[in-house]
Scaffold this active site. Structure first.
Site, mmCIF file in Angstrom:
data_model
loop_
_atom_site.group_PDB
_atom_site.id
_atom_site.type_symbol
_atom_site.label_atom_id
_atom_site.label_comp_id
_atom_site.label_asym_id
_atom_site.label_seq_id
_atom_site.Cartn_x
_atom_site.Cartn_y
_atom_site.Cartn_z
ATOM 1 N N LYS A 119 0.784 -1.278 -0.013
ATOM 2 C CA LYS A 119 0.185 0.046 -0.040
ATOM 3 C C LYS A 119 0.856 1.179 0.057
ATOM 4 O O LYS A 119 0.678 2.252 -0.961
ATOM 5 C CB LYS A 119 -0.718 0.156 1.240
ATOM 6 C CG LYS A 119 -1.726 1.200 1.462
ATOM 7 C CD LYS A 119 -2.172 1.421 2.604
ATOM 8 C CE LYS A 119 -1.585 1.474 4.130
ATOM 9 N NZ LYS A 119 -1.457 2.942 4.221
ATOM 10 N N ARG A 129 0.690 14.764 13.289
ATOM 11 C CA ARG A 129 1.430 14.625 12.023
ATOM 12 C C ARG A 129 1.577 15.834 11.375
ATOM 13 O O ARG A 129 0.697 16.031 10.297
ATOM 14 C CB ARG A 129 0.682 13.287 11.179
ATOM 15 C CG ARG A 129 0.538 12.334 12.073
ATOM 16 C CD ARG A 129 -0.019 10.737 11.282
ATOM 17 N NE ARG A 129 0.806 10.558 10.164
ATOM 18 C CZ ARG A 129 0.341 9.588 9.447
ATOM 19 N NH1 ARG A 129 -0.685 8.979 9.623
ATOM 20 N NH2 ARG A 129 1.412 9.175 8.408
ATOM 21 N N ARG A 136 -8.773 -0.825 4.375
ATOM 22 C CA ARG A 136 -7.909 0.199 3.987
ATOM 23 C C ARG A 136 -6.331 -0.157 3.640
ATOM 24 O O ARG A 136 -5.797 -0.030 2.559
ATOM 25 C CB ARG A 136 -7.611 1.379 4.898
ATOM 26 C CG ARG A 136 -8.953 2.042 5.022
ATOM 27 C CD ARG A 136 -8.634 3.366 5.994
ATOM 28 N NE ARG A 136 -7.060 3.836 5.748
ATOM 29 C CZ ARG A 136 -6.231 3.959 6.720
ATOM 30 N NH1 ARG A 136 -6.514 3.950 7.916
ATOM 31 N NH2 ARG A 136 -4.887 4.140 6.277
HETATM 32 N N1 EPU Z 1 6.662 14.910 10.675
HETATM 33 C C1 EPU Z 1 6.805 15.954 10.750
HETATM 34 N N2 EPU Z 1 6.535 16.706 9.973
HETATM 35 C C2 EPU Z 1 6.387 16.674 8.515
HETATM 36 C C3 EPU Z 1 6.167 15.237 8.190
HETATM 37 C C4 EPU Z 1 6.336 14.153 9.322
HETATM 38 O O1 EPU Z 1 6.888 16.387 12.092
HETATM 39 O O2 EPU Z 1 6.285 17.419 7.805
HETATM 40 C C5 EPU Z 1 6.836 13.635 11.620
HETATM 41 C C6 EPU Z 1 5.626 12.744 11.991
HETATM 42 O O3 EPU Z 1 4.539 13.210 12.503
HETATM 43 C C7 EPU Z 1 6.082 11.541 12.303
HETATM 44 C C8 EPU Z 1 7.428 11.514 11.641
HETATM 45 O O4 EPU Z 1 7.994 12.845 11.296
HETATM 46 O O5 EPU Z 1 6.586 11.704 13.655
HETATM 47 C C9 EPU Z 1 7.515 10.605 10.692
HETATM 48 O O6 EPU Z 1 6.550 10.768 9.687
HETATM 49 P P1 EPU Z 1 6.595 10.326 8.308
HETATM 50 O O7 EPU Z 1 6.529 11.431 7.247
HETATM 51 O O8 EPU Z 1 7.806 9.325 8.030
HETATM 52 O O9 EPU Z 1 5.338 9.459 7.824
HETATM 53 P P2 EPU Z 1 4.206 9.340 6.693
HETATM 54 O O10 EPU Z 1 5.203 9.684 5.395
HETATM 55 O O11 EPU Z 1 3.158 10.555 7.158
HETATM 56 C C10 EPU Z 1 4.425 6.985 6.232
HETATM 57 C C11 EPU Z 1 3.604 5.858 6.179
HETATM 58 C C12 EPU Z 1 2.938 5.562 7.558
HETATM 59 C C13 EPU Z 1 4.227 5.083 8.180
HETATM 60 C C14 EPU Z 1 5.365 6.179 8.318
HETATM 61 C C15 EPU Z 1 6.333 5.790 9.226
HETATM 62 C C16 EPU Z 1 2.341 6.089 3.997
HETATM 63 C C17 EPU Z 1 1.234 6.131 3.230
HETATM 64 N N3 EPU Z 1 2.307 6.326 5.279
HETATM 65 O O12 EPU Z 1 3.530 8.126 6.828
HETATM 66 O O13 EPU Z 1 2.109 4.362 7.267
HETATM 67 O O14 EPU Z 1 3.865 4.668 9.848
HETATM 68 O O15 EPU Z 1 5.439 6.736 6.909
HETATM 69 O O16 EPU Z 1 7.098 4.810 8.647
HETATM 70 O O17 EPU Z 1 3.483 5.625 3.498
HETATM 71 C C18 EPU Z 1 0.272 3.020 7.795
HETATM 72 O O18 EPU Z 1 0.523 2.426 6.754
HETATM 73 O O19 EPU Z 1 -0.482 2.629 8.691
HETATM 74 C C19 EPU Z 1 0.941 3.997 7.938
HETATM 75 C C20 EPU Z 1 0.495 5.143 9.039
#
Ligand code: EPU
Length: 444
Positions: free
Chosen positions: A37, A146, A423
């Site tokens: 996904k 987030r 999902r």
């Molecule tokens: N963060 C910030 N600012 C930003 C972006 C992120 O502070 O602008 C913080 C987040 O709040 C978090 C950390 O950085 O504390 C890491 O977040 P990341 O950006 O890596 O997460 P994401 O890209 O939003 C993806 C996956 C998540 C997975 C995370 C971490 C997808 C669609 N989502 O989220 O997957 O947990 O990386 O590996 O790829 C899931 O599939 O259930 C899911 C939540």
């Protein structure tokens, strides 16, 4: 509260569906692993970068994928879905061809973005290709606040002007994006995806420091390179992107889902038995497999995938902290906690990626688990047995952790709000059912 992904309750009767599990059966057989996904979503978004068709194979049939099709459709992307061919195996993923010949709208509205957080990532390709994007802020979600500050940092470093207007982020550039250095203060998967997509169409070179090393980042970079991008170093924490004036079409196969793989590995470790996770690739989740081995599961890799077995012996407790790849993934934290509910001793699991990812704790407690939360650390005291109960969860990974607990619990567990599972887990009840679990979907 908004969810991560297509989390707002669906309009259809799906939200009334429940999954009934009677625990106590071992799992034996094969489980085919679907396309990931979290790779499919950014790959689909990458279609916005070109006016040529992008064909993606092995796309999982999931509610989040369907929701993103609607979101991309709103921007003018034409999505063609290949039907099932007679020679296709049961669990073959679908093939999507996405054509963004003309972007008709550079606005991503609140109603759509709030249903799926990853849809915020359209901002990178839209501003890179069109010089303008207006994307709703996604808001909070069930697993934490987030923020999107690091995604906006990317666009600013590449020369875009950013304004916040009425809950929307407006990103603009007069003469196109230009290469720059993006040094992330914190590892972010979505930030790295955004940087890869935006920098690919920027003028000149960009350097991404402290980049996420997740396999899904590598998969996106591979696909972008097939489209004509010049990206090197993906999979390391320093990625270099030489911008190109335009990208073209490509065909790409989505990599197998490491979180689905790890989830079923934990289900087998929980119930005992012997299952081949067909198509699973150990190098995508070595950190998690090591923890399972330490807990007492037997893991081996074969030509067809990963074999997980556990005989009658009990499970040993573990000490685990979630970390960015290659560390133990946050997306398997809830499932590991379910597993440790039945270990012979006390385990400790520390969550360092998201500040509020413990919604499963209270539901596991309803099944008889003994869990104590202290800040970002959960202490799980193994119990002799869990007992079935009605449960529900507010996020995808939390929901599946309840399924894992239910598979070992005495009696019947009813998992409500099945749309969370839909999902991210393709045909979960079929995959578990054909390995001997007593599990059925009850339509609402
Ligand atoms: N963060 C910030 N600012 C930003 C972006 C992120 O502070 O602008 C913080 C987040 O709040 C978090 C950390 O950085 O504390 C890491 O977040 P990341 O950006 O890596 O997460 P994401 O890209 O939003 C993806 C996956 C998540 C997975 C995370 C971490 C997808 C669609 N989502 O989220 O997957 O947990 O990386 O590996 O790829 C899931 O599939 O259930 C899911 C939540």
């Amino acid at each position: 509260m908004l969810q991560d992904g297509a989390g707002a309750a669906p309009q259809s009767g799906d939200d009334m569906d429940r999954i009934r599990i009677v625990g106590g059966r071992e799992l034996h057989g094969e489980i085919p692993i679907s396309g990931a996904k979290n790779a499919a979503l950014p790959l689909m978004i990458a279609s916005l970068l070109t006016d040529q068709p992008l064909t993606l194979d092995n796309v999982p049939r999931l509610a989040d994928v369907a929701q993103l099709q609607r979101i991309l459709g709103n921007h003018g992307v034409d999505v063609m879905v290949n039907g099932k061919r007679p020679e296709d195996r049961d669990y073959q993923g679908q093939t999507l061809t996405l054509s963004a010949a003309r972007i008709v709208d550079t606005t991503a509205p609140y109603e759509l973005v709030s249903r799926m957080r990853a849809s915020f990532w359209v901002i990178g390709p839209l501003v890179a290709r069109m010089g303008h994007a207006r994307v709703s802020m996604p808001g909070g979600c069930a697993i934490g606040t987030r923020p999107v500050d690091l995604l906006l940092l990317v666009l600013e470093r590449l020369g875009a002007a950013i304004d916040i207007d009425g809950g929307y982020v407006v990103a603009r550039t007069e003469s196109g994006l230009r290469g720059g250095t993006i040094a992330f203060p914190k590892v972010t998967v979505g930030g790295t995806h955004t940087a890869l997509m935006a920098a690919s169409l920027a003028r000149g070179a960009s350097v991404i420091e402290n980049a996420a090393r997740e396999p899904e980042v590598v998969d996106l970079a591979d696909c972008l390179n097939k489209m004509g991008a010049k990206i090197s170093g993906a999979g390391t924490s320093r990625i270099v992107v030489e911008g190109v004036p335009r990208l073209g079409g490509a065909r790409h196969r989505v990599l197998p889902d490491r979180i689905e793989t790890g989830t079923y590995a934990m289900a087998v470790a929980m119930t005992g038995g012997d299952v081949l996770l067909e198509g699973g690739r150990p190098e995508l989740l070595q950190g998690a497999l090591d923890v399972l081995t330490q807990a007492g599961a037997r893991i081996s890799s074969t030509n067809q995938g990963i074999r997980v077995a556990r005989n009658g012996a009990g499970l040993d407790p573990v000490e685990v902290t979630t970390r960015p790849f290659p560390g133990f993934p946050t997306d398997l934290q809830a499932q590991l906690m379910a597993l440790m509910c039945c270990a012979r001793g006390t385990s400790h699991i520390t969550e360092t990626i998201f500040e509020n990812r413990f919604m499963h704790v209270q539901e596991l407690v309803r099944l008889g688990a003994r869990i104590h939360l202290d800040g970002d650390t959960a202490s799980i005291e193994g119990v002799e047995r869990l007992t079935g109960a009605p449960v529900m969860a507010t996020d995808l990974r939390a929901s599946v952790s309840l399924v894992i607990a239910a598979l070992a619990a005495e009696g019947e567990t009813m998992v409500n709000r099945v749309y969370h599972l839909d999902r991210g887990f393709e045909r979960l009840e079929n995959k578990l059912g054909r390995c001997g679990a007593e599990v059925q979907r009850i339509s609402g």
